[in-house]
Structure formats: C-alpha cells, structure tokens
Design an enzyme around this catalytic site. Structure first.
Site, short mmCIF file in Angstrom:
data_model
loop_
_atom_site.label_atom_id
_atom_site.label_comp_id
_atom_site.label_asym_id
_atom_site.label_seq_id
_atom_site.Cartn_x
_atom_site.Cartn_y
_atom_site.Cartn_z
N ASP A 206 1.02 -1.12 0.16
CA ASP A 206 -0.29 -0.38 0.06
C ASP A 206 0.87 1.45 -0.48
OD1 ASP A 206 0.63 0.31 2.29
OD2 ASP A 206 -0.71 -0.39 3.37
N CYS A 209 4.24 1.81 1.94
CA CYS A 209 5.72 0.64 2.54
C CYS A 209 6.62 1.05 2.64
CB CYS A 209 5.45 -0.37 0.88
SG CYS A 209 5.45 0.89 -0.84
N HIS A 419 7.26 0.61 -4.79
CA HIS A 419 7.32 -0.53 -3.99
C HIS A 419 8.69 -0.59 -3.44
CE1 HIS A 419 5.64 -3.05 -1.32
NE2 HIS A 419 6.42 -4.07 -2.12
#
Length: 432
Positions: A206, A209, A419
């Site tokens: 999400d 991260c 990410h």
C-alpha cells in the site's frame, strides 16, 4: 550557506506559507554563487540530476488548503514544464535544464508513473485507492484469496504487513519468469542482492510501504534507543509546533477529517509516545529470534502500526521545518533540502504538509526526495537496491548520499522506486 542573492525576509516557515512563497520561488530560480566553491556546485548539480531524473510523479494540490496555501492560485503546468522548472531551480544553471530534461523522457521500462490525487473525505474512495495500489503487486490468485480472508476475518486478524522469509532467487524466479529485457535485468539485480542477503520478506504494497520497510528494518536491528528519541521535549513536539504554526491544525490524521487543534496535538503526542515505547522495548530484547518475533507481532497490529507511521510523518514535517528555517537563515543544509523546496508543490513546509505528507498512505507514497527527508528524520542511512538500475552507478542508492558515519544502516529493495521489500539474513556484513 551564503548564496549570491539573499532571500527577502519573510518571517518563519508559517509566514512563508502565505505571502513569502512568491519571494522564495523567485530566489530559487536565480543563479546562485556558492561559497563552497566549484566542488560543492558540482555536487549540487549531480544530486539535482539524480533526484529530478527519477521523480516522475505529478502531485495535485489539496482541495483543503484555503487561504493558507497560495499555491492554489498558481496556473496549471504540464508535466514537462514542471520538470523543466524544477531542474532550472535545482541547478541554478539554465544551460543544464535542456540536458537534464532530456533525461526525464528516457524512462526505463520498469518505471511506473503515478498521479497523486487530492485526499477525499469519502472513506470508500480512499479505500478504493489503496486497494488498487496494492493490487499492482499481486497476482489474480492472491487478490482472490485476500477477498476471501477479508470476508472471514477482521482486518487486524487478517493483516500481514511483512510476509515470512523467502529465498531471494526463489522469489525472483516466481516474479520474473519471462525473457524480456526488463525481466533479465531484474534477475541480474536479484542475483546481486543474493550475494549479500539470503532471503527476502515481501512488504504489503500500500502507500505506506516505504515507511513499513524502513521502520521494520530499523526496529529489527535496534540495540538501543536513538538519542533523538531520548530527548525530554520529544513528546512536546506537536504542542510546540502548533503554537508556532497555526496551519499544522490542518494535518490529516489517518482517515480522520475535521479534527480540532487540541485533538491533533494530543493524538500525535500519543503516536510519538508509542514510537518511543516500541523502539525501547524491542531494542532491549537480546535474542535475535525473540526480537524478530516482537517485530512480527507489532506489524500485525493494524492500529499500532499505522499510528507509528503518523509519528514518522510528523517527524518528517518537523525536520523539514528545521531545514527550511536553517536555509533561510543562511546556515548550511543538505543538498536535497534545496530540491525539496524547489518543487512548485512544496516551496515551503506548509505546502509540503498539504500537498505531500497529508497524502502519504492515502493517495500516494514517498517520492525520491522525500526518502532523504525520512532518513534525516530517523537519523538512519537508507540503502536501497534499485533493481531496474542494475549495471548502473545508481543500482545501490544511499539516502542521504553523504551519510553521517555514526548513523545505522537499513537496507531495502525496490523494482520501481515505488514499492519496497526487505532483504534479510545477511551473507556478509553490510557496512558503509
């Protein structure tokens, strides 16, 4: 640090949020004469290229700025225009703008662009945004399994923020099976990671991260409480800042809107106290297995986990205010601070809060330059394996790029600068 032209006095960071904004932007766009000499100028230019080149996100101003944010009246610009202006301000050398701008158009195939949208007061819209962000990192089978688990358990029981360990190359072979140039480069990147780390832990994808991966790594190797957490006035930080900067009352507390100033101060104070308590308790655990178990337990507690992220965001705001005021007063600041406040969407701490920090975890994650800010707030060096940059000098990037010698080091992995996952079980000690 003294520049060629001094910025007109505009009060403190609170004043800069209003009338001082235009003066600050004019000052940043004019060529600067750096007293540190040619070497410092080259360093500034190098870092400017590095940061601006990889900041592909476009941030839309928040709808809730009101009279406190003068940026709401600015004329809209295209992405290319914004980037070119940023480069010009960052380097202070117009002849370099076109060259750096061309680098921005040369996007790596692994790079994903993202549009940051304003935070909505509609909770369902926020949840939908987070779900779609998370789904980018999961296959159809995993998404379907997630839906079943959501229907059978509560979110706190289901939530697994940091997955169990998995062999690095086993994870790589599962994620990158094709023979495309990108897949081949990723596999080479993971092979390099496997020379230092045996396993990887997947981080929930999400918009938190970057916080999750950094904090998990910091706590899992903590052996003592950092000095800045031991400060007597640490828990008084929200109250002290709110007494100076009235605009902080518009801080976005998780998914909660419309809080009063006193409530914001009290709640953030609770988050800071929780951060200190958890850091202290985990750092006192001697056995590595027990320490890891305590971290796993903490990052399965949804309420506590997200409270810690709010504490980190507020520490970043505090650090940004200090850097802004230091720079304005002529004191030396790290190079990234110039770039942080050279953006049209964060020319001062007030705009940084409204247009960036308030959105982290809701509709966007941390940008490249904000990774530097996080590192300075925690006084940690964040070392990142940027897999899509394998075989370049940017494959392993440090935030900050000139870290303090006594700062601890945490290591993360990213495939796209958006990410982050966690490498674990070092094959050999990672030192700087």
């Amino acid at each position: 640090m003294t520049r060629g032209r001094k910025m007109p006095a505009a009060g403190d960071a609170e004043a800069a949020c209003g009338a001082g904004q235009d003066n600050f932007q004019v000052w940043m766009t004019e060529p600067a004469s750096l007293s540190a000499g040619a070497e410092q100028a080259q360093k500034k230019e190098s870092v400017a290229i590095h940061l601006v080149k990889h900041e592909m996100e476009v941030v839309a101003p928040c709808d809730e700025l009101g009279s406190a944010n003068a940026a709401a009246d600015q004329k809209e610009q295209s992405t290319s225009e914004i980037r070119k202006d940023d480069v010009y301000r960052s380097t202070g050398r117009p002849e370099k703008a076109d060259m750096i701008q061309s680098l921005l158009t040369d996007q790596d195939a692994a790079r994903k662009c993202e549009l940051y949208l304003p935070v909505s007061s509609n909770c369902s819209a926020v949840e939908s945004s987070e779900d779609s962000e998370e789904d980018m990192y999961r296959d159809a089978e995993e998404i379907e399994r997630d839906k079943i688990l959501r229907s059978e358990t509560s979110s706190s029981e289901y939530k697994l923020s940091v997955a169990p360990e998995m062999d690095v190359m086993e994870y790589c072979s599962k994620e990158w099976r094709g023979n495309t140039p990108v897949a081949k480069r990723m596999r080479k990147g993971y092979e390099a990671v496997a020379q230092k780390f045996a396993s990887i832990r997947r981080v929930r994808g999400d918009n938190y991260c970057a916080f999750r991966a950094t904090l998990f790594q910091a706590l899992s190797q903590a052996t003592q409480l950092p000095s800045w957490l031991q400060s007597e006035d640490f828990t008084m930080l929200p109250e002290n800042l709110l007494s100076k900067y009235d605009w902080i009352k518009q801080w976005q507390l998780k998914h909660k809107l419309g809080r009063k100033m006193g409530e914001i101060s009290d709640e953030i104070k609770e988050y800071l106290i929780l951060l200190r308590e958890k850091w202290k308790s985990i750092s006192e655990i001697k056995g590595p297995f027990e320490k890891q178990e305590a971290c796993d337990k903490l990052f399965k507690n949804e309420e506590e986990e997200y409270s810690l992220y709010e504490a980190l965001k507020f520490l970043m705001l505090n650090t940004a205010i200090k850097l802004y005021n230091d720079d304005k007063d002529g004191r030396r600041v790290p190079v990234f601070a110039w770039l942080l406040f050279a953006r049209d969407t964060s020319s001062n701490p007030c705009q940084l809060m409204h247009n960036h920090l308030n959105h982290v975890g809701h509709s966007g994650g941390l940008e490249q330059v904000e990774m530097f800010l996080l590192a300075y707030a925690l006084q940690y060096t964040i070392q990142v394996y940027r897999l899509y940059k394998y075989s370049t000098d940017e494959f392993i990037t440090l935030y900050p790029n000139d870290p303090e010698e006594d700062w601890p080091v945490v290591t993360l992995i990213t495939e796209d600068d958006r990410h982050y996952n966690i490498p674990v079980r070092m094959c050999q000690e990672t030192t700087l």
